[in-house]
Design an enzyme around this catalytic site. Structure first.
Site, short mmCIF file in Angstrom:
data_model
loop_
_atom_site.label_atom_id
_atom_site.label_comp_id
_atom_site.label_asym_id
_atom_site.label_seq_id
_atom_site.Cartn_x
_atom_site.Cartn_y
_atom_site.Cartn_z
N LYS A 187 -2.61 7.26 -3.02
CA LYS A 187 -4.01 7.06 -3.42
C LYS A 187 -4.24 7.87 -4.69
CE LYS A 187 -8.52 6.13 -2.51
NZ LYS A 187 -9.13 4.81 -2.23
N LYS A 205 -10.26 -1.93 2.01
CA LYS A 205 -8.98 -1.64 1.35
C LYS A 205 -8.13 -0.68 2.18
CE LYS A 205 -10.40 0.01 -2.55
NZ LYS A 205 -11.86 -0.06 -2.28
#
Length: 225
Positions: free
Chosen positions: A40, A18
């Site tokens: 994030k 990812k």
């Protein structure tokens, strides 16, 4: 399909690529002259040196990148937060910050923790819930190995049942010497109704940052304009 402003990057599992995919997306978009922010929501594993945003900045270059909450243990967010005795921000708070970033950037890339349905807060909300709040599109990062077809199908089904848009599927770590299983899996994933965006080489993170940025667009040659 036009490329949306907010893109969620999720995986069929942890360790599927990812972060490298997020960096490649950021680099490819930046090369097109677009401003990119990366967010994030939860970073686990700080005690062992994990920092996905630092890796994205190293590889992708001139992008904004920040983390909602940093946790020490390399565990799922709720478990890591319990050990740290750190309250987790609610998903709505993450959504608010992403909207702020979207107001000043062409694209915001939101990298999840683990898979799509990993809890991001103590209310049981997940990356799928965050994507729903933001009306975002999802990129699904998958392995090329045995078992990936089932894991990918389950993730896509979970997105479909929630009426969440899927931008496409990426193979996050294509081996240098692929075997029959890798080629057949790639063929099947390329024949799905969702777009196949491309495959990143397994050694991508080992390239120099300039080489990574130059090659990112070619890896993601299925990315819409």
């Amino acid at each position: 399909m036009n490329l949306p402003g907010i893109i969620m990057i999720t995986g069929t599992d942890t360790g599927v690529g990812k972060t490298i995919t997020t960096a490649a997306l950021a680099a490819a978009l930046h090369e097109q002259g677009r401003s990119v922010a990366v967010y994030k929501p939860c970073q686990s594993g700080a005690a062992v040196g994990d920092s996905d945003t630092a890796e994205i900045i190293r590889l992708a270059g001139d992008v904004t990148a920040e983390t909602g909450v940093v946790l020490q243990e390399p565990l799922a967010p709720v478990a890591a937060a319990a050990i740290d005795k750190t309250p987790l921000p609610r998903v709505a708070a993450h959504a608010g910050r992403v909207r702020e970033l979207a107001a000043s950037h062409d694209h915001v890339l939101v990298e999840g923790a683990g898979g799509l349905l990993v809890d991001l807060d103590s209310d049981g909300c997940t990356l799928a819930d965050l994507g729903s709040l933001l009306a975002a599109a999802f990129v699904v990062v998958a392995r090329p190995d045995l078992g990936t077809l089932n894991h990918t199908a389950l993730t896509l089904e979970a997105l479909q049942t929630r009426d969440l848009q899927v931008l496409g599927v990426v193979l996050g770590s294509w081996p240098g010497n692929p075997g029959v299983v890798h080629h057949t899996n790639r063929q099947v994933l390329g024949s799905l109704r969702v777009r196949f965006l491309g495959a990143l080489p397994g050694h991508a993170s080992e390239l120099s940052p300039p080489a990574f940025r130059t090659e990112a667009a070619a890896w993601l040659n299925g990315l819409p304009a």
